[in-house]
Design an enzyme around this catalytic site. Sequence first.
Site, PDB file in Angstrom:
ATOM      1  N   GLY A 215      -8.467  61.084  -8.595  1.00 30.08           N
ATOM      2  CA  GLY A 215      -8.160  59.973  -7.696  1.00 30.08           C
ATOM      3  C   GLY A 215      -8.065  58.650  -8.442  1.00 30.08           C
ATOM      4  O   GLY A 215      -7.619  58.587  -9.594  1.00 30.08           O
ATOM      5  N   SER A 216      -8.512  57.602  -7.807  1.00 27.56           N
ATOM      6  CA  SER A 216      -8.309  56.261  -8.355  1.00 27.56           C
ATOM      7  C   SER A 216      -9.147  55.953  -9.588  1.00 27.56           C
ATOM      8  O   SER A 216      -8.918  54.935 -10.245  1.00 27.56           O
ATOM      9  CB  SER A 216      -8.585  55.214  -7.277  1.00 27.56           C
ATOM     10  OG  SER A 216      -7.563  55.245  -6.294  1.00 27.56           O
ATOM     11  N   THR A 217     -10.131  56.815  -9.933  1.00 25.05           N
ATOM     12  CA  THR A 217     -10.839  56.584 -11.193  1.00 25.05           C
ATOM     13  C   THR A 217      -9.886  56.720 -12.382  1.00 25.05           C
ATOM     14  O   THR A 217     -10.127  56.144 -13.442  1.00 25.05           O
ATOM     15  CB  THR A 217     -12.014  57.558 -11.369  1.00 25.05           C
ATOM     16  OG1 THR A 217     -11.525  58.912 -11.346  1.00 25.05           O
ATOM     17  CG2 THR A 217     -13.038  57.371 -10.253  1.00 25.05           C
ATOM     18  N   ASP A 464     -10.695  54.359  -0.849  1.00 26.19           N
ATOM     19  CA  ASP A 464     -11.404  54.289  -2.114  1.00 26.19           C
ATOM     20  C   ASP A 464     -12.841  53.827  -1.946  1.00 26.19           C
ATOM     21  O   ASP A 464     -13.696  54.120  -2.768  1.00 26.19           O
ATOM     22  CB  ASP A 464     -10.667  53.341  -3.075  1.00 26.19           C
ATOM     23  CG  ASP A 464      -9.397  53.969  -3.605  1.00 26.19           C
ATOM     24  OD1 ASP A 464      -9.513  54.864  -4.449  1.00 26.19           O
ATOM     25  OD2 ASP A 464      -8.320  53.583  -3.163  1.00 26.19           O
TER      26      ASP A 464
END
Length: 495
Positions: A215-217, A464
Amino acid sequence: MTRCIRRCAALCLVLLLALAVNAVRVTVVEAGSYARDPANRRIAIARYEHPRGGILVGGSSVTGSQQTGGQLAYARTYRDGPLYAPVTGFASQTYGTSLLEGTEDGLLSGTSSQLASVPLWNEITRDRQRPGDVHTTIDAAAQKAAYDGLAGRRGAVAAVDPATGRILALVSSPSYDPGLLAGTGPAVTDQWQRLNDDPAQPMLDRAIRQTYPPGSTFKVVTAAAALESGAVTDLDAPTDSPDPYRLPGTTWSLTNEGRGCADASVYDAFRVSCNTVFAKLGADVGLTAMARQAEAFGFNDDGLRVPPGVARSNFDTRMSPDQVALSSIGQFDTTATPLQMAMVAAAVGNGGELMRPYLVDRVTNHGGAVVAHTRPERLHRAVSEATAGQLQELMEAVVSDGTGTNAAIPGAVVGGKTGTAQHGVGNKGTPYAWFISYAKPPGANRAAVAVAVVVEDAEAARADISGGGSAAPIARAVMQSVLAAPPRPYGQPVS
């Protein structure tokens, strides 16, 4: 008469030679196959004739041995078995070994040549030395904080020392007690079946053997690629990113959970985690530069061992532009282990240097003498020191004024990145909540600890911020436990 004696002597000599050849065949040539023969009970009896060596955390053994009263005289025992199972694995008289119990089996069982007082003595005599002890790099307080933070929820935590690569915590949840598998008999068989049939997969080491969409990591990697390639030179400059953003070559548009992402700067887009900005950024940077940057952080490495083998974290090297865009926000086929994402945070917190992670600090023989120890080793220069400084600015903004404020630690400098990885058919599965971070002690230039947390069954909105709500508090507790411990010189166990 003399002729008969000569013939008899020659025949005896031939017989002696035949016996010698057969002895060599049995003891040398065929020794391996006899040792592997399941019908050969002597091997198993000798293996469990004496107590097994210890696996130590902070100078204290988390394993032991107890007498069984049977032919296999000693069975393995575990202290806080579920807590340390992702580190120790199991040593079973029925099902073999796993994780450190497997990779360090020769040392723990006493068969390794490293324990011999005379070189090649074991190979010549086939004697079994007294077992050695394996001293891990695990920090007991960090391990406990991670385990308590997950509280039985499906997920994992990996924490490393960015400067050396020492693994400070390795937790997988739900866990199991490896002592239940140590012996023989119907009870052990039943436990093995129960654990393998459990849909929660308690024997799966999620920290190093399971991969997830990050994901956004993964936006840390995308930001690094943009800075290293020169696609971004000013973190505060507008990015000319529309909201929604149509993926290249498709009619499908990507949107954001929040507002304010249209034409946002990289600084603001990272702080509030704008998908549109980073998808477009990844597509603009291009596949070659994105893949090169991902691999500099450790992706696509099939040979990483700590020493247990680590599952390969994947970033595809053949993709269309729209797939590159999705991969740049940690979706499509991009997957990572929690250890891999801890390595990403560690490299940023260590000025761009990525150290090889390791779990065994040293091995000692029965007398306490060190027979092997691990030296810190640089794995990659992930990014330049200048780029690492810019990434730190982005990650620290997430914690001070973004989606990761739940990871803040008074007096310390903390950088982080939240993430929510969607999965399942039509992305309808409960999203995985991610948080990766590092922490610097007061006045320090480099991070003392880096952490990655993933919670599979996070009860959170599809945004998020769920990483900040579900995973960030766990990361904070782990980082606090490491920062509170007194520093130790290299070669000394972490406690």
